[in-house]
Structure formats: structure tokens, C-alpha cells
Scaffold this active site. Structure first.
Site, PDB file in Angstrom:
ATOM      1  NE  ARG A  93      38.075  48.262  48.924  1.00 27.97           N
ATOM      2  CZ  ARG A  93      37.603  49.471  49.184  1.00 27.97           C
ATOM      3  NH1 ARG A  93      37.135  50.224  48.212  1.00 27.97           N
ATOM      4  NH2 ARG A  93      37.542  49.920  50.420  1.00 27.97           N
ATOM      5  CG  ASN A 106      37.917  37.435  46.302  1.00 22.27           C
ATOM      6  OD1 ASN A 106      38.920  36.751  46.170  1.00 22.27           O
ATOM      7  ND2 ASN A 106      37.952  38.700  46.636  1.00 22.27           N
ATOM      8  CB  VAL A 130      37.228  38.098  57.240  1.00 21.78           C
ATOM      9  CG1 VAL A 130      38.020  39.395  57.303  1.00 21.78           C
ATOM     10  CG2 VAL A 130      36.826  37.647  58.642  1.00 21.78           C
ATOM     11  CG  ASP A 160      31.958  47.946  58.550  1.00 17.02           C
ATOM     12  OD1 ASP A 160      32.753  48.567  57.834  1.00 17.02           O
ATOM     13  OD2 ASP A 160      31.633  46.764  58.318  1.00 17.02           O
ATOM     14  CG  HIS A 188      32.482  45.105  55.036  1.00 18.96           C
ATOM     15  ND1 HIS A 188      32.839  45.988  56.030  1.00 18.96           N
ATOM     16  CD2 HIS A 188      33.633  44.793  54.406  1.00 18.96           C
ATOM     17  CE1 HIS A 188      34.146  46.190  56.000  1.00 18.96           C
ATOM     18  NE2 HIS A 188      34.652  45.479  55.017  1.00 18.96           N
TER      19      HIS A 188
HETATM   20  N1  LIG Z   1      35.173  42.279  56.304  1.00 16.02           N
HETATM   21  C1  LIG Z   1      36.094  43.139  56.742  1.00 16.02           C
HETATM   22  O1  LIG Z   1      35.821  43.932  57.640  1.00 16.02           O
HETATM   23  C2  LIG Z   1      37.462  43.169  56.139  1.00 16.02           C
HETATM   24  C3  LIG Z   1      37.807  42.335  55.112  1.00 16.02           C
HETATM   25  N2  LIG Z   1      39.065  42.347  54.578  1.00 16.02           N
HETATM   26  C4  LIG Z   1      39.341  41.379  53.518  1.00 16.02           C
HETATM   27  O2  LIG Z   1      40.032  40.252  54.080  1.00 16.02           O
HETATM   28  C5  LIG Z   1      40.707  39.560  53.049  1.00 16.02           C
HETATM   29  C6  LIG Z   1      42.112  39.184  53.464  1.00 16.02           C
HETATM   30  O3  LIG Z   1      42.896  40.332  53.671  1.00 16.02           O
HETATM   31  P1  LIG Z   1      44.479  40.211  53.982  1.00 16.02           P
HETATM   32  O4  LIG Z   1      44.741  39.165  54.992  1.00 16.02           O
HETATM   33  O5  LIG Z   1      44.959  41.584  54.219  1.00 16.02           O
HETATM   34  O6  LIG Z   1      45.011  39.728  52.564  1.00 16.02           O
HETATM   35  P2  LIG Z   1      46.371  38.933  52.224  1.00 16.02           P
HETATM   36  O7  LIG Z   1      46.542  38.997  50.747  1.00 16.02           O
HETATM   37  O8  LIG Z   1      47.477  39.365  53.108  1.00 16.02           O
HETATM   38  O9  LIG Z   1      46.000  37.453  52.636  1.00 16.02           O
HETATM   39  C7  LIG Z   1      45.055  36.712  51.948  1.00 16.02           C
HETATM   40  C8  LIG Z   1      45.550  35.294  51.983  1.00 16.02           C
HETATM   41  O10 LIG Z   1      44.524  34.485  51.462  1.00 16.02           O
HETATM   42  C9  LIG Z   1      45.145  33.460  50.725  1.00 16.02           C
HETATM   43  N3  LIG Z   1      44.154  32.878  49.838  1.00 16.02           N
HETATM   44  C10 LIG Z   1      43.736  33.327  48.639  1.00 16.02           C
HETATM   45  N4  LIG Z   1      42.832  32.491  48.127  1.00 16.02           N
HETATM   46  C11 LIG Z   1      42.657  31.491  49.016  1.00 16.02           C
HETATM   47  C12 LIG Z   1      41.873  30.322  49.046  1.00 16.02           C
HETATM   48  N5  LIG Z   1      41.100  30.001  48.026  1.00 16.02           N
HETATM   49  N6  LIG Z   1      41.953  29.526  50.127  1.00 16.02           N
HETATM   50  C13 LIG Z   1      42.776  29.820  51.143  1.00 16.02           C
HETATM   51  N7  LIG Z   1      43.551  30.910  51.179  1.00 16.02           N
HETATM   52  C14 LIG Z   1      43.501  31.734  50.122  1.00 16.02           C
HETATM   53  C15 LIG Z   1      46.310  34.148  50.021  1.00 16.02           C
HETATM   54  O11 LIG Z   1      47.307  33.221  49.611  1.00 16.02           O
HETATM   55  C16 LIG Z   1      46.804  35.064  51.111  1.00 16.02           C
HETATM   56  O12 LIG Z   1      47.815  34.466  51.911  1.00 16.02           O
HETATM   57  C17 LIG Z   1      40.605  40.488  51.829  1.00 16.02           C
HETATM   58  O13 LIG Z   1      39.529  40.050  51.033  1.00 16.02           O
HETATM   59  C18 LIG Z   1      40.265  41.823  52.438  1.00 16.02           C
HETATM   60  O14 LIG Z   1      39.623  42.668  51.498  1.00 16.02           O
HETATM   61  C19 LIG Z   1      40.035  43.162  55.062  1.00 16.02           C
HETATM   62  C20 LIG Z   1      39.752  44.018  56.088  1.00 16.02           C
HETATM   63  C21 LIG Z   1      38.443  44.110  56.669  1.00 16.02           C
HETATM   64  O1  LIG Z   2      38.339  48.209  52.445  1.00 14.78           O
HETATM   65  C1  LIG Z   2      38.926  47.133  52.248  1.00 14.78           C
HETATM   66  O2  LIG Z   2      39.250  46.682  51.155  1.00 14.78           O
HETATM   67  C2  LIG Z   2      39.241  46.285  53.452  1.00 14.78           C
HETATM   68  C3  LIG Z   2      38.031  46.320  54.271  1.00 14.78           C
HETATM   69  O3  LIG Z   2      37.066  45.635  54.018  1.00 14.78           O
HETATM   70  C4  LIG Z   2      37.958  47.289  55.337  1.00 14.78           C
HETATM   71  O4  LIG Z   2      38.988  47.793  55.802  1.00 14.78           O
HETATM   72  O5  LIG Z   2      36.831  47.565  55.754  1.00 14.78           O
END
Ligand SMILES: NC(=O)C1=CN([C@@H]2O[C@H](COP(=O)(O)OP(=O)(O)OC[C@H]3O[C@@H](n4cnc5c(N)ncnc54)[C@H](O)[C@@H]3O)[C@@H](O)[C@H]2O)C=CC1
Ligand SMILES: O=C([O-])CC(=O)C(=O)O
Length: 336
Positions: A93, A106, A130, A160, A188
Site C-alpha cells: 500500500r 493482489n 503477509v 498488530d 488486518h
Molecule cells: N500483514 C501485515 O502485517 C503486513 C503486510 N504488509 C504487506 O506485505 C507485502 C510486502 O511488502 P514489502 O516487502 O514491503 O513490499 P515490496 O514491494 O518491497 O516487496 C514485494 C515483493 O513481492 C514481489 N512480488 C509481487 N508479486 C509477486 C508474486 N506474484 N510472486 C512472488 N513475488 C511477488 C515483488 O516483486 C517484490 O519484490 C505488501 O502487501 C504489504 O502491504 C506489510 C507490512 C505488514
Molecule cells: O499498512 C500497510 O500497508 C502495511 C501493513 O499492513 C502494516 O504496516 O500493518
């Protein structure tokens, strides 16, 4: 006696959270100091070089537990024989976007990955999603894996949960390790309900401790409703605002906590995880919703029989309602 390596698949391994995860997993943070690991890194073609670079660095870090690293741009071999999977790869995001905006972007990723897990993962596969919107992405993946028990698909709300611990510890002048039985309910997302009504420190209830610290029951209640709940629920947005990009190391750390507790068991009271609802606490069956959970014998169990007051019931219903809406949205997009 040599122990067989556990195969762990990490999607989005070339991204930010992937980079923060790999080195801790390779050092034993999920499975402990005696279990070797084999890492399968899955990326899209544009991300493969970053994942390959991380693989080179993993080699250079010379982790004794790390037996093998492979980089894939195809989900089928990446999940073959996988015992644990961390589905991180998704579009993060950015400022001004709500998580719901990400559903269509996604959703298409998690169906094929669920199918690949169904086709080739090990019988004991455990999955944490995640990538956002994490709960509904987990639902999509599970719905494409009919041969895998649905409860093996979970989503991350441990971040969280940990955020709630951090806020409470700071306000009460204590350390996070003293806190027990905090709960994150629901999605989430900003509708989640961080709930301290059953939380304790050394046997004393957190609401009573807050009242003593903040100057009375009413002030404590006000702090919970007006400060604590929104601060935790919107912490992701706060991090984006302050850092300029979404949470990375704290998210990776929480994903490791989730997997470690799932495999090794929870020790002190419960934690929070988004698991497939069995209808408990009014969450419609089949939704992937956050609950108070304990991990026993390698399985998450929803803590039963907790008293839920009218305020909590209302907050849980709102967040679970959002999950039901997301389910309808992905159904109408043909993603489940
Ligand atoms: N559930 C939670 O508590 C949290 C979730 N997130 C989410 O985690 C995700 C990843 O965040 P970041 O690592 O910061 O993003 P990022 O953009 O740095 O890394 C995401 C990676 O996923 C790859 N990717 C995209 N589509 C793919 C696919 N189909 N198969 C394999 N790889 C693929 C991209 O090439 C990129 O390298 C985001 O959706 C973010 O919103 C982030 C923080 C907390
Ligand atoms: O807020 C976002 O997009 C990333 C996330 O899920 C978090 O930090 O909880």
C-alpha cells in the site's frame, strides 16, 4: 544424527520484508538452533535479480543451519515439498490507499499460489499470508487448495498484536514481556479491534492498571477508545507517513513470531492470529479472521469461552463484517 532440512518458501523474497526475513530464518529464528533449513525464494521476473542478490548474501553469511537456497519465478517448483510458506509477495500500500483497493490487484496472485501449494507442498504445509489484504488473500489461497486442510492457511495479525503490546507497555511503564492475553480481533485493517479486556500483568488486569496509571476508570476507557485502539489499528498508516514506506522489519519479526509459535507452541497465555473461523464469537464460518489463539501440538486453537461485552461485540462485528464484504468482493471477481 542428521536432521532433514525443513523447506521454507518465501514469496516476494526480493522485496523489503523478504530481505528482513531471510537472514533471521536462516539463523534459526523460526525452528530453533538445531533444525536446518532449505529456502525456496519465489519472485516475479522483475524481482528475481534482487532475490538472487539476497541468495548470494545468504551464502556469504555462512549460516550453519542453511543447507540450500533456490530462486524461482514459477510457483510450482517453489512450493514443491514446502513445509512452511510465508506469502509476502504482493503490492504494498502507498500513501492514501486503503487496503481494500488492493483486493483486485493482489487477488490474482494468491489463487495460483494456493493451487501450487495444493499440487506439490508437503503434507504438513503451514502457510502465513503477509501480503495485503492478508486475511482475504489467505482465503483466496485456501480456496484454491482443496486437498490441504483449510486451517493450514492463516494470515498475519501478530504485527498488530505486537503493536498493541508496545503501546500498552509504554503507557504502563513496563516491558512487553510482562503482558498476557491481549487480543486482536477481525481484519488486518483499520477496522480491527485491539482488545485488552482480558489482558493482565502479573495477575492484575490491564484495565485496572490503566485506571490507576491514567487517573480513573473513565479516563482509562477514553484512552482505550480514543487513543489506543486507533493508534494500533492505524499504525501501518502512521509508519507509512513517518518512514515514507510501509513497515518492514517489524512485519518480518511478527511473521517469524507467528511461524515460531505455530511450530513450537505458545508459552505464556495466548497470542493473536488470523485463522479460518469455525463460527466462534460471531465470525462467520470460513472467514480468515483474527482471534485469541493458542498453539498446541502444532495447531492453532481459538481460545473459547471469553466474555465479550456489548462494546467488544460491536467492534468485532464491524471488522468481521468488513471481511464478509471482502469475501463477497472476491467472489464477484471470480477469485474464489
Ligand atoms: N500483514 C501485515 O502485517 C503486513 C503486510 N504488509 C504487506 O506485505 C507485502 C510486502 O511488502 P514489502 O516487502 O514491503 O513490499 P515490496 O514491494 O518491497 O516487496 C514485494 C515483493 O513481492 C514481489 N512480488 C509481487 N508479486 C509477486 C508474486 N506474484 N510472486 C512472488 N513475488 C511477488 C515483488 O516483486 C517484490 O519484490 C505488501 O502487501 C504489504 O502491504 C506489510 C507490512 C505488514
Ligand atoms: O499498512 C500497510 O500497508 C502495511 C501493513 O499492513 C502494516 O504496516 O500493518
Amino acid at each position: 544424527m542428521s536432521v532433514k532440512p525443513v523447506t521454507i518458501t518465501i514469496t516476494g523474497a526480493g522485496g523489503q520484508i523478504g530481505y528482513a526475513l531471510l537472514f533471521r530464518i536462516a539463523s534459526g529464528a523460526i525452528l530453533g538452533p538445531d533444525v536446518p533449513v532449505r529456502l525456496n525464494l519465489l519472485e516475479i521476473p522483475q524481482g528475481v535479480r534482487a532475490a538472487e542478490g539476497a541468495a548470494l548474501e545468504l551464502q556469504d553469511a555462512a549460516f550453519p543451519l542453511l543447507h540450500q537456497v533456490d530462486v524461482y519465478d514459477d510457483a510450482t517448483p517453489a512450493f514443491a515439498g514446502s513445509n512452511l510458506a510465508l506469502l509476502v509477495g504482493a503490492r504494498p500500500r502507498t500513501a492514501g490507499m486503503e487496503r481494500g483497493d488492493l483486493l483486485a490487484a493482489n487477488g490474482g496472485i494468491f489463487g495460483p499460489q494456493g493451487a501450487a501449494i495444493n499440487a506439490g507442498a508437503a503434507d504438513d504445509i503451514r502457510v502465513v499470508v503477509v501480503g495485503n489484504p492478508a486475511n482475504t488473500n489467505a482465503l483466496i489461497a485456501a480456496s484454491h487448495a482443496p486437498d490441504v486442510p483449510a486451517e493450514r492457511f492463516t494470515a498475519l495479525t501478530r504485527l498488530d498484536h505486537n503493536r498493541a503490546l508496545g503501546q500498552l507497555a509504554a503507557t504502563l511503564g513496563t516491558t512487553v514481556g510482562t503482558l498476557r492475553d491481549v487480543t486482536i480481533w477481525g481484519n488486518h485493517s483499520a477496522t480491527q479491534f485491539p482488545d485488552v479486556s482480558h489482558a493482565t500483568i502479573d495477575g492484575e488486569t490491564v484495565p485496572a492498571l490503566l485506571a490507576a496509571r491514567l487517573g480513573g476508570v473513565d479516563v482509562a476507557r477514553e484512552w482505550l477508545v480514543d487513543t489506543f485502539i486507533p493508534r494500533v489499528a492505524k499504525r501501518g498508516a502512521e509508519i507509512i507517513e513517518v518512514r515514507g514506506s510501509s513497515s518492514v522489519a517489524s512485519a518480518a519479526s511478527a511473521a517469524i513470531d507467528h511461524m515460531r509459535d505455530w511450530v513450537q507452541g505458545t508459552q505464556h497465555g495466548w497470542t493473536s492470529a488470523a485463522v479460518v473461523s469455525d463460527g466462534s464469537y460471531g465470525a462467520p464460518e470460513g472467514l480468515v479472521s483474527s482471534f485469541p489463539v493458542e498453539s498446541v501440538d502444532g495447531e492453532w486453537r481459538i481460545v473459547q469461552g471469553l466474555e465479550v461485552d456489548a462494546f467488544a461485540e460491536h467492534r468485532i462485528a464491524a471488522s468481521v463484517g468488513e471481511l464478509a464484504d471482502e469475501r463477497e468482493a472476491v467472489r464477484s471477481l471470480g477469485l474464489i
